[in-house]
Scaffold this motif. Structure first.
Motif, short mmCIF file in Angstrom:
data_model
loop_
_atom_site.label_atom_id
_atom_site.label_comp_id
_atom_site.label_asym_id
_atom_site.label_seq_id
_atom_site.Cartn_x
_atom_site.Cartn_y
_atom_site.Cartn_z
N THR A 39 0.68 -1.21 -0.04
CA THR A 39 -0.15 -0.09 0.02
C THR A 39 0.97 1.52 -0.26
O THR A 39 0.79 2.24 -0.70
CB THR A 39 -0.90 0.03 1.21
N ALA A 83 -7.49 4.95 11.02
CA ALA A 83 -8.65 4.44 10.36
C ALA A 83 -8.33 3.13 9.99
O ALA A 83 -8.16 2.85 8.78
CB ALA A 83 -8.85 5.40 8.91
N TYR A 98 -6.25 -3.99 16.06
CA TYR A 98 -5.46 -2.97 15.04
C TYR A 98 -5.69 -1.57 15.67
O TYR A 98 -4.50 -0.79 15.52
CB TYR A 98 -6.42 -2.94 13.73
N GLU A 158 -17.15 7.61 10.25
CA GLU A 158 -17.15 7.99 8.80
C GLU A 158 -18.39 7.42 8.11
O GLU A 158 -18.89 6.17 8.48
CB GLU A 158 -15.80 7.44 7.98
N1 LIG Z 1 -15.24 1.07 3.62
C1 LIG Z 1 -16.02 1.89 4.24
O1 LIG Z 1 -16.95 2.14 3.38
C2 LIG Z 1 -16.36 2.37 5.62
C3 LIG Z 1 -17.37 3.16 5.93
C4 LIG Z 1 -17.26 3.76 7.27
C5 LIG Z 1 -16.45 3.24 8.22
N2 LIG Z 1 -15.67 2.40 8.03
C6 LIG Z 1 -14.64 1.84 8.72
O2 LIG Z 1 -13.33 2.51 8.80
C7 LIG Z 1 -12.39 1.82 9.20
C8 LIG Z 1 -11.43 1.22 8.28
O3 LIG Z 1 -12.16 0.61 7.17
P1 LIG Z 1 -11.50 0.68 5.75
O4 LIG Z 1 -12.52 0.00 4.75
O5 LIG Z 1 -10.80 1.64 5.42
O6 LIG Z 1 -10.37 -0.62 5.78
P2 LIG Z 1 -9.33 -1.09 5.09
O7 LIG Z 1 -9.07 -2.48 5.28
O8 LIG Z 1 -9.69 -0.78 3.22
O9 LIG Z 1 -8.18 -0.13 5.14
C9 LIG Z 1 -7.36 -0.76 6.48
C10 LIG Z 1 -6.01 -0.34 6.41
O10 LIG Z 1 -5.32 -0.04 7.60
C11 LIG Z 1 -4.25 -0.87 7.40
N3 LIG Z 1 -3.58 -1.13 8.85
C12 LIG Z 1 -4.06 -2.17 9.69
N4 LIG Z 1 -3.61 -2.20 10.84
C13 LIG Z 1 -2.73 -0.97 10.86
C14 LIG Z 1 -1.81 -0.48 11.68
N5 LIG Z 1 -1.63 -1.08 13.09
N6 LIG Z 1 -1.05 0.65 11.53
C15 LIG Z 1 -1.41 1.26 10.24
N7 LIG Z 1 -2.12 0.71 9.29
C16 LIG Z 1 -2.65 -0.41 9.48
C17 LIG Z 1 -4.34 -2.01 6.50
O11 LIG Z 1 -3.25 -2.38 5.88
C18 LIG Z 1 -5.31 -1.32 5.38
O12 LIG Z 1 -4.59 -0.58 4.49
C19 LIG Z 1 -13.16 0.30 9.84
O13 LIG Z 1 -13.30 0.37 11.30
C20 LIG Z 1 -14.44 0.35 9.08
O14 LIG Z 1 -15.48 -0.28 9.96
C21 LIG Z 1 -15.58 2.06 6.53
#
Ligand SMILES: NC(=O)c1ccc[n+]([C@@H]2O[C@H](COP(=O)([O-])OP(=O)(O)OC[C@H]3O[C@@H](n4cnc5c(N)ncnc54)[C@H](O)[C@@H]3O)[C@@H](O)[C@H]2O)c1
Length: 414
Positions: A39, A83, A98, A158
């Motif tokens: 990434t 995030a 996480y 979000e």
């Molecule tokens: N995707 C959506 O539509 C959406 C909408 C609202 C809320 N959310 C919430 O937002 C949060 C993130 O969701 P997402 O869809 O972006 O997830 P995602 O899996 O697309 O991205 C998460 C990223 O975090 C990285 N990561 C994991 N542990 C880490 C750490 N310790 N340090 C740094 N990076 C780390 C991963 O490698 C990944 O790239 C979740 O809680 C989700 O429920 C997501």
């Protein structure tokens, strides 16, 4: 936020990368941190490692201008936006590992005075727990009488829609919950740099539950539609016609049924409420159970319709969790295809998913599952099973469906 302040966004996924990017367009210097080298490399090359319309052009622009860069190491910054994933564990309570890892990585970089915002979807109390994880490493920053005033913690959930993230991240109203009032106000000042929607201040726990309530509202209403679809099937009534007619009532708006509920928000977040208040969250739990049972209903429907074919060929259209995205997480259609492949060893499943280059391993490894183009799959199939309403499926020439058994869980071609 002071001039020249550095904002660090931790987790560059569907939520973190658009947030980092939009902040960079408003003049902040943004450092994105991700544990995934892949990434980090992609972002630094101006590429987006997932499908989200309009994002890549902006990422490429801000990276080229030096306003956004990605790295694996946690930097010093004035603001941290976390995030990272918040999946649920086996008991349906949050797996906060996480968030904890992120907090423990941030802690050594702090000098005092920083704002730390949790954007990940959280059960009530997780923002305060994140603060505890940070302060467990940095007792020196606890502040007077444990008020945490030398650090500022807030939750800003979000609610963007994948596929429209770049528009909604600017336009949507935001709930900003502070662990302290000053934390909420500081977070508001940050979001005001790019949000045109209202910024609504509250405490962290209310903000956490508000986000969960929004997704539970959707889940309960989809469960109502899914339950109606099963009732209609039993009674020989067309559920799509039924819903269209009922929605002519000026105060009724029944949602659309489907093969189940997927994605990692609506299918996950209601469980956080159930885990927090198991005795009280009765309707919310039932809705989850109704929606989780729908894939099994679809599997049984397909098996019943396939019984007349000796070696049925089934074109399964879509394994993403919703239309026009490449996100397969918690996808009910993906589970349906897997279960059909297991239960119908004599059948061939031709999976059409134009948004991914390859099927996930658990499907690709099955001998009776193939990844195919739409036209070729439909031409060869006895049964066409619609699982996702991708635009390319809706646009298909329906002449190709003559003589096919069609099972349309999305009402795409009615
Ligand atoms: N995707 C959506 O539509 C959406 C909408 C609202 C809320 N959310 C919430 O937002 C949060 C993130 O969701 P997402 O869809 O972006 O997830 P995602 O899996 O697309 O991205 C998460 C990223 O975090 C990285 N990561 C994991 N542990 C880490 C750490 N310790 N340090 C740094 N990076 C780390 C991963 O490698 C990944 O790239 C979740 O809680 C989700 O429920 C997501």
């Amino acid at each position: 936020m002071s001039e020249g302040a550095v904002v660090c966004v931790v987790g560059l996924g569907y939520i973190g990368l658009p947030t980092a990017t939009i902040l960079a367009t408003t003049g902040s210097t943004v450092i994105g941190v991700d544990v995934s080298e892949r990434t980090v490399e992609a972002v630094n090359a101006g590429r987006v490692p997932f499908v989200e319309p309009d994002l890549e052009t902006v990422v490429a622009g801000v990276v080229a201008q030096g306003r956004l860069r990605a790295q694996v190491e946690m930097p010093e910054a004035e603001v941290y936006i976390v995030a990272v994933p918040t999946p649920f564990a086996d008991d349906h309570d949050v797996d906060d590992s996480y968030v904890r890892q992120a907090a423990e990585a941030i802690a050594p970089r702090l000098r005092g005075g920083e704002l730390i915002i949790l954007e990940s979807t959280s059960p009530p109390g997780l923002t305060e727990r994140m603060a505890d994880y940070v302060l467990a490493e940095r007792a020196d920053l606890t502040g007077d009488a444990g008020t945490r005033h030398s650090l500022y913690f807030a939750h800003c959930p979000e609610r963007v829609l994948p596929g429209r993230i770049m528009a909604e991240i600017v336009e949507n109203d935001r709930i900003i919950g502070g662990v302290s009032t000053e934390a909420a106000e500081r977070a508001r000042d940050l979001y005001a740099t790019f949000c045109r929607g209202q910024l609504l201040l509250t405490d962290a726990r209310t903000a956490e539950l508000a986000k969960l309530a929004e997704n539970s509202y959707r889940d309960v209403n989809i469960a109502f539609a899914n339950e109606l679809s099963i009732i209609c099937d039993r009674l020989g009534i067309d559920v799509w016609e039924l819903i269209t007619l009922a929605n002519h009532h000026p105060r009724v708006n029944i949602l659309s049924p489907g093969p189940g509920v997927g994605g990692h928000c609506i299918a996950v977040d209601p469980w956080f409420i159930v885990a927090a208040a198991p005795e009280e969250a009765r309707l919310i739990r039932s809705a989850r159970e109704v929606n989780d049972a729908k894939p099994q209903f679809v599997v049984e429907k397909v098996m019943a319709r396939a019984a007349r074919f000796r070696e049925p060929v089934i074109a399964a259209l879509g394994i993403a969790f919703k239309a026009d995205v490449d996100d397969l997480r918690e996808s009910p259609s993906r589970a349906i295809v897997g279960q059909l492949a297991d239960e119908m060893a004599h059948a061939r499943l031709l999976v059409v998913e134009p948004h991914v280059e390859a099927l996930p391993a658990e499907l690709a490894d099955r001998p009776n599952v193939e990844h195919r183009e739409l036209q070729a799959a439909v031409a060869e199939a006895d049964i066409v099973l619609v699982l996702v309403d991708h635009a390319s499926f809706a646009a298909m020439d329906r002449e190709a469906l003559v003589d096919k058994v069609v099972i349309d869980t999305k009402g795409l071609w009615r």
